[in-house]
Design a protein around this motif. Structure first.
Motif, PDB file in Angstrom:
ATOM      1  N   ARG A  31       0.849  -1.187   0.000  1.00 34.77           N
ATOM      2  CA  ARG A  31       0.000   0.000   0.000  1.00 34.77           C
ATOM      3  C   ARG A  31       0.882   1.234   0.000  1.00 34.77           C
ATOM      4  NH1 ARG A  31      -5.515  -0.464   1.363  1.00 34.77           N
ATOM      5  NH2 ARG A  31      -6.158  -2.602   1.835  1.00 34.77           N
ATOM      6  N   LYS A  65      -3.541   3.209   0.054  1.00 35.41           N
ATOM      7  CA  LYS A  65      -4.171   2.743  -1.169  1.00 35.41           C
ATOM      8  C   LYS A  65      -3.347   1.643  -1.827  1.00 35.41           C
ATOM      9  CE  LYS A  65      -6.727   6.863  -2.682  1.00 35.41           C
ATOM     10  NZ  LYS A  65      -6.974   7.741  -3.851  1.00 35.41           N
ATOM     11  N   ILE A  66      -4.051   0.765  -2.533  1.00 35.82           N
ATOM     12  CA  ILE A  66      -3.408  -0.226  -3.380  1.00 35.82           C
ATOM     13  C   ILE A  66      -3.625   0.216  -4.815  1.00 35.82           C
ATOM     14  CG2 ILE A  66      -3.359  -2.637  -4.099  1.00 35.82           C
ATOM     15  CD1 ILE A  66      -4.401  -3.412  -1.369  1.00 35.82           C
TER      16      ILE A  66
END
Length: 455
Positions: A430, A435-436
């Motif tokens: 991440r 976030k990915i």
């Protein structure tokens, strides 16, 4: 003639505007440092701001703005991200607070902020500094969570208008202006607005650290007196709650980058003793709405923002904080003059054998299961007809087997949305905002799912 807006709000010189190296910084000192650095900068149209300290980053951003230099703000310091930025501005020097001795990057020039500040101060223009409202002060980049990062220019006037509307909403919820501690990256639009511009332009107090681990978050909060706002993400909040870390008193929690599940919001408010607001926005639009998750699903627009729908059903957000109307790429349902419901991003909606759901919702369910440390659903490329389309998921769950996780999921989702395959991994990469990215998901698919048909 362009309208001028102040660089900093009008407050007494001894007002504390930041904490740096565990010491308070007055408005007068901060402004003097901005002016000093501005006189040392070269005559260039733009720089790539790579400062890793939030304090030096903020000071450099404002000094460049005062000098008329646009700051390019890559969302990450990975070589791939920086290469993309320099592809747009090959002559832009790097502005660094602690340049590395060796790096694979080859910027045209490196400006060391600390070294520039050590140079003898030159005469600055007297009076309160101001910037034209129309001046582009920053170019920001999307995180790449939905594809290739895109760039967007930000003008001073809309940024100031956005901060004014946001500060009115947040300070009302907190009971007054706060010192702002953020776990998020200040390079991302959410972190830039909430941990840099909000405290400096909205009457709060900027803090230097970007803590990640729960004990570091507690230490950062303990360093600052008065009201405290913690700016975070669903991923970081879950980790903080799982750690059972005691924190100093908080007055407000702020979350963004992904929808926050109601159970997490309820737990956060109960354990941390502060209201939690989610903020809605995008790199293109800036922050435009908030909701208190524990009070309902409706979002309320910030003052000066308006949602408009055209004859074809397309939505735009417009107001003084946008500069010009911006298209809304998410699926929203307008429910009132200043309220809406967020359905989801179009790319997150899935249709499996005629049944519909959302990847965002499925991710919330997956990560809420006992024993699941982290997880993400995805829709791999179909290997046959559209009737063969199945979801997959990557899960970090050291003490759970795939079958146990699937059994727990059955209590919450329709069987067609059970991931096949469900792949257990040691960790999920991440970014600094939790976030990915789309590129990461595609890499996981290539690594783990080629030729795989079942958990």
């Amino acid at each position: 003639m362009p309208s001028l807006l102040p660089l900093l709000p009008a407050h007494p010189d001894d007002t504390v505007v930041a904490w740096h190296d565990a010491r308070p910084v007055s408005r007068a000192r901060f402004l003097a440092q901005i002016r000093h650095l501005a006189t040392q900068l070269p005559d260039v149209p733009e720089v790539v701001n790579l400062c890793q300290s939030r304090y030096w980053f903020s000071l450099s951003l404002l000094a460049c703005a005062l000098r008329g230099i646009r700051s390019l703000l890559p969302h990450a310091l990975a070589p791939e991200s920086l290469t993309g930025v320099w592809a747009q501005a090959p002559q832009a020097p790097a502005l660094w607070d602690n340049p590395p001795a060796e790096t694979s990057l080859k910027p045209p020039a490196v400006l060391d902020v600390r070294a520039l500040m050590a140079q003898p101060q030159q005469a600055a223009v007297p009076g309160e500094p101001a910037i034209p409202a129309e001046q582009v002060v920053a170019r920001v980049f999307t995180s790449g969570s939905t594809g290739r990062p895109q760039s967007h220019d930000k003008s001073w006037g809309p940024l100031c208008a956005s901060v004014q509307a946001t500060s009115e909403r947040l300070w009302s919820a907190a009971g007054g202006p706060c010192s702002v501690v953020g776990t998020v990256s200040f390079r991302h639009m959410y972190g830039l607005e909430s941990t840099v511009l909000l405290p400096l332009l909205g009457g709060g107090v900027l803090t230097d650290e970007q803590p990640f681990f729960p004990a570091d978050i507690a230490a950062s909060l303990a360093q600052v007196p008065g009201r405290r706002l913690l700016v975070s993400t669903p991923f970081h909040l879950r980790k903080l709650l799982e750690a059972q870390q005691d924190l100093p008193p908080l007055d407000l929690l702020l979350s963004a980058t992904a929808p926050l599940g109601l159970p997490v919001a309820q737990t956060a408010e109960s354990r941390l003793g502060a209201p939690l607001l989610e903020i809605y926005g995008a790199t293109e639009t800036g922050q435009v709405a908030t909701r208190r998750t524990t009070e309902g699903t409706a979002w309320r627009l910030l003052a000066g923002c308006e949602l408009r729908q055209d004859a074809q059903g397309g939505l735009t957000i417009q107001g003084s904080s946008q500069g010009q109307p911006q298209p809304v790429h998410d699926l929203l349902e307008i429910t009132g003059p200043d309220t809406f419901e967020l359905i989801d991003r179009p790319g997150n909606l899935v249709n499996i054998v005629g049944k519909r759901s959302s990847l965002s919702y499925l991710n919330q369910v997956l990560t809420s299961l006992p024993g699941v440390v982290d997880g993400v659903y995805c829709l791999p490329p179909a290997r046959g007809s559209s009737d063969d389309t199945r979801l997959a998921a990557f899960v970090v769950a050291p003490d759970q087997q795939a079958g146990e996780i699937l059994h727990a999921l059955r209590a919450h989702v329709d069987p067609v949305f059970l991931p096949r395959p469900l792949v257990r991994v040691e960790h999920l990469p991440r970014d600094a905002n939790g976030k990915i990215t789309s590129a990461t998901v595609q890499a996981l698919i290539r690594q783990h799912l080629d030729g795989t048909d079942a958990a």
